[in-house]
Design a protein around this motif. Structure first.
Motif, PDB file in Angstrom:
ATOM      1  N   TYR A 402      11.861 -34.871  28.018  1.00 40.08           N
ATOM      2  CA  TYR A 402      11.455 -33.944  29.068  1.00 40.08           C
ATOM      3  C   TYR A 402      10.147 -34.377  29.715  1.00 40.08           C
ATOM      4  O   TYR A 402       9.548 -33.638  30.461  1.00 40.08           O
ATOM      5  N   ARG A 425      12.132 -25.952  32.610  1.00 41.84           N
ATOM      6  CA  ARG A 425      12.145 -27.404  32.411  1.00 41.84           C
ATOM      7  C   ARG A 425      13.550 -27.937  32.251  1.00 41.84           C
ATOM      8  O   ARG A 425      13.856 -29.029  32.675  1.00 41.84           O
TER       9      ARG A 425
ATOM     10  N   MET B 103      11.770 -28.014  20.130  1.00 41.52           N
ATOM     11  CA  MET B 103      12.404 -27.769  21.419  1.00 41.52           C
ATOM     12  C   MET B 103      12.100 -28.975  22.307  1.00 41.52           C
ATOM     13  O   MET B 103      10.934 -29.219  22.622  1.00 41.52           O
ATOM     14  N   PRO B 104      13.109 -29.721  22.704  1.00 47.63           N
ATOM     15  CA  PRO B 104      12.829 -30.950  23.447  1.00 47.63           C
ATOM     16  C   PRO B 104      12.150 -30.697  24.783  1.00 47.63           C
ATOM     17  O   PRO B 104      11.507 -31.584  25.326  1.00 47.63           O
ATOM     18  N   SER B 105      12.292 -29.493  25.298  1.00 43.65           N
ATOM     19  CA  SER B 105      11.742 -29.249  26.623  1.00 43.65           C
ATOM     20  C   SER B 105      10.285 -28.762  26.578  1.00 43.65           C
ATOM     21  O   SER B 105       9.714 -28.474  27.616  1.00 43.65           O
ATOM     22  N   LEU B 106       9.733 -28.670  25.368  1.00 47.53           N
ATOM     23  CA  LEU B 106       8.343 -28.224  25.281  1.00 47.53           C
ATOM     24  C   LEU B 106       7.488 -29.336  24.682  1.00 47.53           C
ATOM     25  O   LEU B 106       7.947 -30.092  23.819  1.00 47.53           O
TER      26      LEU B 106
END
Lengths: 788, 239
Positions: A402, A425, B103-106
């Motif tokens: 990300y 995101r 959490m990959p998005s954080l």
């Protein structure tokens, strides 16, 4: 013996059965529309052709006043004529005790012995005519059924001015009268139009046509040139009151049915591709995401030594199983729905039988399109399978990267809490995927909006026709032309508030090679009761120097204001007139042409003649008024606008127009399917993340937010897409639903978009609720053990 | 926060867990009686399927028991409902998983904040990350971190809420020995400096050397409990 991979395939299908079914259904729905529309179109045209053929419906008609029978030999000798038959045809009035006004009827002769060479009838009930009993008649079945008349009953009819009691021998159906439409009406009404068949002997006496005929019917040879045949027929009958021969395409019932079938044909060309395209698109998204989530297993298989090709083939089989399964179910349901729909049409058009047939091509196309799009969706992802190294399966799953999405909007980072950031995101990291899903939901919404819009537009058509164009309460048609002094007579009746005359003249309008057999309507310059309106629904003042024609007619004749058209009058002296077009009227039903009544009468050299009147009435005196009208012998028919309106609405509900209901239903299924599938896939992809959140102490609601927030964003994005898509779709669909009988205006209905938006919202909430139930049932322990 | 009374963090009596029924039934726990004093570092050892993870899951409020009781201080976990268990995990429990489950998005810091935002009395996220030695990398996403670093973020995430107890299921299972050692180091620090009760499930028998108490599992039951009189540090144990 099944290979291990094939066993895995079957187990995978079993494991993912809900999702496989959901995807299969979307495919099925697309195929249903294709197969159903195709089946309906082919069945209706085949049934029509077979019916026409079996009962030898004439291909050309030549009305005359009185032609001696020996002329039939001359007519038969005309090149191109295969067989010819003369019959007697006249008008009559049927007086039923329960009806307020007499009902007009066509009266036709049948040979005393044997079956007619052309235009045979199907005797549904009762007996054939007994030529020795001159007061016997066979009645059109639909009319009889509408009024509860059975064989053996007696009815009172006026034929050629003489009132007589007729004994009904039998009830018949005829391909010549699939549609029973009273003169001057916009829509068929079984109650208001009758056909009586009587023996040649008794009609010869009644019409004073012994040894003569008043209508010649023709069947033609294969290579016949219709215009030449009609010309020759007209020459032969010119001295016998021939009023112009015409081909079957101008025969009222056939024209109506042909228009309907044409409408279905257009719909079956426009609708299935739209539905299939949307189903295909969705399928593509779903399949590609599903295979994406299998990448660990793919790596594992490769680690075992399966080649990329073998692995791809395995997943291809998986996709094909779903696609073909869905397509087959679609074919099956399509045939079932098409079949029951065809039954409806059979009733409306009163075919004595129905030939149900689906072109095998429809099945093939349906299956091919499904397989192709599903494969394309799979191929797109399977490309990555080749790039995937077996080692991927051996390592713990690498977290999705990300870091590139992290830079997006520093403001976001400050404004939102962690769960919201996760939602944002995720969308930002896969904008293509989010957009694809939004596009899918948007497509569904657009489809719903267009179908709902179409439904509302049908209502608009009715409202415009009956509130703006025809504002009268009642239309009175005279049996023959009358002096305009009749208006005073009508005006003097109790209950009549206002009277306005009209004159309808049957004509053939021509512009070069284009022609239309219809009528020219004469109205006063500024009519209040029945008006021509422009596209803003403002009344158009009629002119005495030119004709105002309906937009649909202008299109058919390829004519524009300023140009001149030829008008061949089909009654009286049958003059041929030449008149300029001076304006275009917006009409939603029929194809009228208007002229000031004075100018019309001058052109025909018949001053002060009218053929009927529009009345504004006082409801209080309605029944008295009916009594008075019934007592006036010159009145051939009186129709209440409310009755006509009902008939028109029935027409749109039971014929090709009714397809709009099926469409809306399917649009709703597709919209829901897209939303639900998107939510399901998102859940499947994130089950592990969500379980982690639950484990570290997030409540069910807080966890649901992370997943459903994404769904919400997708739905919000979908709305503008849906609006844009709906607008485009509206144009295409409206085209498909317009026929010569009624035109569906290309109007945008804001309410339709609102309703579709709410439908999307409701299906989102419902899908969200379903997924949340799954989420609540998430087994925390096992979700954490599985790697993606 | 609910006040906790007593010196025993966990106490179980006749705890059993059975998956499935009849002939197909799998007895994951067959009557476990243990007591874990508060503030200890406990290592659960045993072969696969011996029941150690099942016990951890029940004590962590992730799974329910078939029979018997499990107490967290004076509260009975085995009678708590779904909602109460969620609150229990939220307030008292820190989890560290074999596969980190970030959490990959954080980012690292945000992953920690995910917990500090919902905890009652959390420590500062950056402080938690400094405890695991990740001050330099707080704004990196999981994909930009090595396995050991990800696991340390996961520990920081567990520690940040100042949990009463920490559960670690194979925390070093996916790591090489050097990284594994640094992760164990962090867990030891947390146990000693914050007084958090730490329970570690592992295959690595060597880890036992750093525990106050070692519980050996076999066939769904406790075979042996050993209290270490001398503990090694994570750096001293041999792999």
């Amino acid at each position: 013996m099944l290979s291990a991979l094939d066993k895995k395939l079957l187990r995978d299908l079993g494991r993912m059965k809900m999702q496989a079914i959901a995807i299969g259904l979307v495919i099925a729905v697309g195929v249903v529309v294709l197969v159903m529309m195709d089946g309906l179109f082919h069945s209706l045209s085949q049934t029509k052709d077979t019916y026409y053929d079996r009962y030898r419906l004439a291909q050309a008609y030549a009305p005359a006043v009185r032609a001696p029978k020996y002329l039939l030999n001359n007519l038969a000798a005309i090149p191109g004529v295969d067989s010819v038959m003369g019959r007697m045809r006249g008008g009559g009035l049927i007086d039923l005790p329960q009806e307020d006004v007499p009902i007009s009827a066509a009266v036709l002769s049948l040979p005393d012995h044997g079956v007619p060479r052309l235009n045979d009838i199907y005797l549904a009930e009762g007996n054939q005519l007994d030529p020795s009993r001159e007061n016997q008649a066979i009645l059109l079945r639909s009319f009889a059924n509408a009024h509860g008349i059975s064989p053996g009953d007696t009815i009172s009819a006026t034929i050629n001015g003489a009132r007589r009691k007729l004994e009904i021998a039998g009830l018949a159906q005829s391909p010549e009268f699939l549609i029973s439409m009273a003169p001057g009406e916009l829509a068929p009404d079984d109650k208001r139009f009758a056909v009586l068949w009587m023996s040649e002997t008794s009609l010869g006496a009644a019409f004073d046509l012994r040894g003569a005929f008043s209508e010649a019917l023709f069947s033609l040879t294969r290579d016949a040139k219709l215009p030449q045949v009609l010309d020759r027929v007209d020459q032969v009958l010119a001295n016998y009151g021939g009023t112009g021969a015409y081909g079957i395409e101008d025969q009222a019932s056939n024209r109506f049915l042909t228009e309907e079938i044409k409408g279905l044909a257009t719909q079956s060309k426009i609708l299935p591709p739209i539905f299939l395209a949307i189903a295909a698109f969705l399928l593509n998204i779903v399949i590609s995401r599903m295979i994406q989530s299998e990448r660990e297993q793919i790596g594992l298989l490769k680690a075992f030594g399966y080649s990329s090709f073998e692995v791809s083939a395995h997943y291809f089989k998986f996709v094909l199983a779903i696609a073909i399964g869905g397509a087959l179910v679609g074919c099956l349901i399509g045939v079932m729905v098409g079949r029951s729909y065809a039954d409806l049409f059979q009733q409306y058009y009163k075919f004595p039988f129905l030939v149900f047939r689906v072109d095998p091509q429809a099945f093939i196309i349906g299956i091919l399109v499904s397989v192709f799009t599903a494969s394309a969706g799979a191929l797109f992802v399977l490309r990555n399978v080749f790039a995937l190294t077996p080692a991927v399966a051996m390592r713990p799953p690498a977290p999705a990267d990300y870091s590139t999405a992290g830079g997006f909007l520093a403001v976001v980072n400050r404004l939102f809490d962690q769960p919201t950031r996760m939602v944002l995101r995720r969308v930002a990291r896969h904008p293509g995927r989010a957009f694809g899903a939004a596009l899918g939901v948007g497509a569904g919404m657009g489809l719903s909006a267009a179908s709902i819009g179409l439904m509302m537009t049908f209502t608009t058509v009715v409202d415009q026709t009956f509130d703006y164009v025809d504002r009268s309460d009642m239309t009175v048609v005279f049996a023959a032309l009358r002096s305009d002094k009749t208006l005073y007579e009508l005006n003097a009746l109790e209950g009549v508030a206002q009277v306005e005359p009209f004159r309808v003249v049957p004509v053939i309008m021509r512009n070069g090679l284009h022609s239309h057999k219809g009528a020219l309507t004469g109205l006063i310059a500024n009519p209040q009761q029945f008006r021509a309106v422009d596209k803003n629904l403002n009344p158009i003042r009629l002119r005495d120097d030119g004709i105002i024609i309906a937009k649909s007619l202008a299109k058919k004749l390829a004519i524009a204001p300023g140009q001149t058209m030829t008008i061949e009058v089909q009654e009286g002296e049958r003059p041929i007139l030449s008149m300029p077009i001076v304006g275009i009227a917006e009409t939603l039903s029929g194809a009228p042409a208007y002229l000031q009544i004075g100018a019309l009468n001058r052109a025909l050299k018949q001053p002060n003649q009218i053929s009927g009147a529009y009345l504004q009435i006082d409801e209080k005196y309605q029944s008295e008024l009916y009594e008075s009208l019934k007592a006036m012998p010159f009145i051939a028919g009186a129709s209440l606008k409310s009755t006509s309106r009902e008939a028109f609405e029935t027409l749109m509900d039971q014929s090709a127009g009714s397809m709009r209901y099926v469409m809306s239903f399917i649009a709703a299924i597709i919209t829901f399917g897209i939303v639900y599938n998107s939510a399901r896939i998102a859940f499947a992809e994130r089950a592990r993340d969500l379980a982690s959140l639950r484990v570290i102490g997030f409540t069910k609601g807080e966890t649901a937010f992370v997943l459903l927030g994404e769904l919400a964003i997708m739905v919000i994005l979908a709305v503008p897409i849906g609006i844009a898509f709906g607008i485009g779709l509206n144009v295409a669909i409206v085209e498909g639903f317009s026929t010569d009988l009624y035109q569906i205006p290309n109007q945008l209905q804001p309410e339709a978009f609102g309703t579709a938006g709410i439908a999307v919202l409701v299906s989102s909430i419902f899908s969200g609720w379903m997924v949340k139930r799954n989420m609540d049932g998430l087994n925390l322990v096992s979700a954490l053990k599985t790697r993606e | 926060m609910h006040k906790l009374n007593g010196d025993t963090a966990f106490r179980t009596q006749g705890l059993t867990k059975t998956y499935g029924e009849g002939a197909a039934a799998v007895h994951a726990l067959r009557g476990v009686d243990i007591a874990i004093p508060t503030g200890e570092m406990v290592v659960l050892l045993g072969p696969s399927g011996s029941g150690k993870s099942t016990l951890l899951n029940i004590l962590g409020g992730l799974d329910d028991a078939t029979n018997g009781t499990a107490h967290f201080f004076d509260r009975e976990l085995t009678t708590m409902g779904e909602r109460a268990l969620t609150l229990y995990r939220r307030e008292h429990v820190g989890f560290v998983f074999q596969f980190y489950n970030l959490m990959p998005s954080l980012t690292a810091k945000e992953n920690v904040e995910l917990v500090t935002e919902i905890a009652d009395d959390p420590m500062d996220a950056e402080h938690a990350l400094s405890l695991v030695g990740l001050t330099e990398r707080i704004n990196h996403f999981p994909a930009q971190l090595s396995g050991g670093e990800q696991q340390r973020v996961a520990i920081a995430r567990a520690v940040a809420k100042q949990p009463t107890v920490m559960f670690c299921d194979e925390p070093t299972g996916a790591l090489d020995s050097k990284t594994g050692r640094s992760v164990l180091n962090v867990l030891q620090t947390v146990n000693q400096e914050l007084g958090t009760t730490v329970m570690i499930v592992t295959h690595a028998a060597a880890t036992a050397a750093m525990a106050d108490r070692v519980i050996h599992f076999a066939d769904g039951g406790v075979r042996e409990v050993i209290e270490n009189t001398t503990k090694l540090t994570a750096d001293e144990i041999e792999w």
